[in-house]
Write a protein that holds these residues in place. Sequence first.
Motif, PDB file in Angstrom:
ATOM      1  N   UNK A 207       0.827  -1.147   0.005  1.00  0.00           N
ATOM      2  CA  UNK A 207       0.047  -0.048  -0.026  1.00  0.00           C
ATOM      3  C   UNK A 207       0.808   1.228   0.027  1.00  0.00           C
ATOM      4  N   UNK A 208       1.781   1.355   0.781  1.00  0.00           N
ATOM      5  CA  UNK A 208       2.878   2.348   0.939  1.00  0.00           C
ATOM      6  C   UNK A 208       3.641   2.347  -0.347  1.00  0.00           C
ATOM      7  N   UNK A 209       3.982   1.185  -0.910  1.00  0.00           N
ATOM      8  CA  UNK A 209       4.743   1.289  -2.242  1.00  0.00           C
ATOM      9  C   UNK A 209       3.942   2.184  -3.190  1.00  0.00           C
ATOM     10  N   UNK A 210       2.657   1.587  -3.153  1.00  0.00           N
ATOM     11  CA  UNK A 210       1.870   2.264  -4.312  1.00  0.00           C
ATOM     12  C   UNK A 210       1.578   3.725  -4.108  1.00  0.00           C
ATOM     13  N   UNK A 211       1.389   4.086  -3.008  1.00  0.00           N
ATOM     14  CA  UNK A 211       1.408   5.646  -2.827  1.00  0.00           C
ATOM     15  C   UNK A 211       2.691   6.107  -3.149  1.00  0.00           C
ATOM     16  N   UNK A 212       3.594   5.881  -2.840  1.00  0.00           N
ATOM     17  CA  UNK A 212       5.192   6.370  -3.141  1.00  0.00           C
ATOM     18  C   UNK A 212       5.323   6.279  -4.747  1.00  0.00           C
TER      19      UNK A 212
END
Length: 784
Positions: A207-212
């Motif tokens: 999820x954080x990777x996608x936001x990044x």
Amino acid sequence: MLIESSDAGDPGLFRETKLFKKCREIGIIPRSEAELVERAQESPTTVFPQTDLVQERDYQESTAAASFLSLTLNVTLMWCPACAWVIEETLKRSPGIISVSCNFATDRVRCDYNPVLTSPQRIIDSIKGLGYQALLPGEETEAREKKVEFIRFVVSALLTMNVMMLSFALYSGFFTEFSRETIWKLSWPIFIMATVVLFYGGRNIYRRAWVGITTAAFSMETLITAGSFSAYFYSIFGLLSGSIHLYFDTASMLITLVLLGKLLERRAKTEVQADLANFFSLRPTKVKICSDQYPQGRYVAADNLRKGDTFRVEESEVLAADGFILDGEGAVDESSLTGEPLPITNKPKDLVKSGSKVLQGTFEIRAEGVGEDSVVGQMIAIMEKALGEKTPFEGKAESALQWFVPVIIALGVGTGLVCLLSGLTVEQAMIRAVTVMVISCPCTLGIAIPMARVAGISLAGRNGILVRDFTSFEQADKVNSFVLDKTGTVTKGQWSLLEVIRVGSLSKNEILALAASLEKESDHLIAAEIIKEAAKVHVQLANLEEIEVFDNGISGTFDDEKVRIGSREFLARELKASPDLAVDAIKPEHSLVFMGYAGRMCAVFVFGDELKSNSIPAMNRLHAAGYRVTLVSGDDDQTTKSIAEELGIEDAQGGQLPQEKANFISTVQQQGQLVAMVGDGINDAPALIQADLAIAVHSGSDLGKEAADLTLMRGDPLQIWDFIQLAKRVKRKIYQNLGFSFFYNLVSIPIAISGLLSPLIAVCAMLLSSLSVIGNTLLLLKRA
């Protein structure tokens, strides 16, 4: 509000109150259920006069200039500084947000917002939409989140162990021939368990990777996601083709090791933040307010406390506001504010500070400074500002992180392509590419300074030093000259009775009884000090007659003998009759008041300002360390030089006005010296602003008005030396953290490219590097 209103006899009948009817009449409360539904369905954007984005921003800025509110949130599940950057950038683009600062090291977000355009709940929802948990300070949900994360790790670890066990069985197929059915029976359970690990255990990572990716704020999660999914999808291809070249164990282990590392990191980070968390919790959420209806007090939310209210505190409770004691005696502990462990005895009319803990007794207090105007409120605001600001080097490090991850991904892909062109198999090329991506650690670079900042500011706060600007740690290690104001810095700043010198046969108590009887009707400071000293030793006042007041003294009659007290000129006749009195031997910085009885001198009262107990040890340490020390004061030159001589200071400048002190510092700076100025945060503001390092000695004034880089809340001169030593240690930790970060990435990436490591060893090395930086910072606290 309606229930508490005075015209609500029965709380259940609040709809009958005048306040409810008036609110409904002017539209604050909906007039019907239909209107309530209609309001709920309104779009938030309808508050803008026009829909064009630029015009919305103009409107937002114009309204924000008039009024805005501040909001502080605790944010959990941030794994690296890139997370903080994502939150900042997202909120900056949200309507109604005026300014925002997100600090990874403290897990806190502070923002100013326009309440017309947004609300705390919308801000919290925006942060939650990015995959983080945002909580108002005091919300007890962190324990539940820790439990959820621990369960996630345990489930992932158990499944990963089974994946590894079955994978070992599958890999034995390299040494013996397996049937297709056997391969499938071993491969499918591995696939199912690995899928659970990746999509349940690694959900927050992706999820954080996608936001990044969508915000161009790449982070460690981006690298882990790329590496684990590369191994996972390649293994699916091998599974469907019946191959035993599967790397589900690698993908599962990557996720499990990251979860383990983050659990350990959170534990270490919590220890670093412990002092800070204790300090932020000094502001109680409830207070017992006394009123005519509830004379013994009634607990309400602390936000309801107003200046002038009377509130009650009992043993073990923390004061919610600054104020004067109206009733009660006892002891309070101010160590959380000043670092001084000794309890302070208080009585009616004494001023007590918010954040102090009652050790003994019960007090009724009239609130003077409440909320952000109280001492603890100002200290929290100052510390949050200091924690949120970034040093120039830190800004450069964060800029480097923005391109670090894309470069590593490109390097990993490039390594795989070169391996293929060199004749290596697809499996070998993929493994080497994954190793390159997961071994690099952008987190070490990102947390090197923030973690040291939190530790440094926490340690300073523990010792009663309020840091306003983190660059003061760097400046303290560079300064080579100190300029100290005299009054209130090295002296107590209180003109008091220091000594009573007896001359003749009268005892000290008899002298005080006569002097206090003469001065009892006077409101002069001298009179107040003499009366206070007489009360301290419990003497009974004498019955004087024929009391006369003159410009320079007072006289009266006791037992038919004249009693006179006053200046040297007023008692010239008595002094002449007492030639053996050596008044010239008394220190020149002290003021003398003479007293005569029956035509001869009977006492000399010595008034003045005392040196603080630690002034001489502090100056000795500064001199021994090779610092140039100068004493400046607005007092006359003779008094200033006399105090300087006591302290062993050779350079002293008396008769200096605030601007003249600033000019003196400028002159010293022109000689190539880096100057630290120590003085009153308000009266010495020009000199403090001119100095390279500004240190204020807290004197009870408004902290928000002080022009200083740091404030000595205890006012102890030894705190100057303590901060210098702390600054050296903090700076050393920052250099160690940065040096290790650069060295690790510089060495590990070439080793990974060469193929000497597997992805599992690489991810372990990456996690250990991040933990090493936090652990090194933790040593700063352990050795404090």
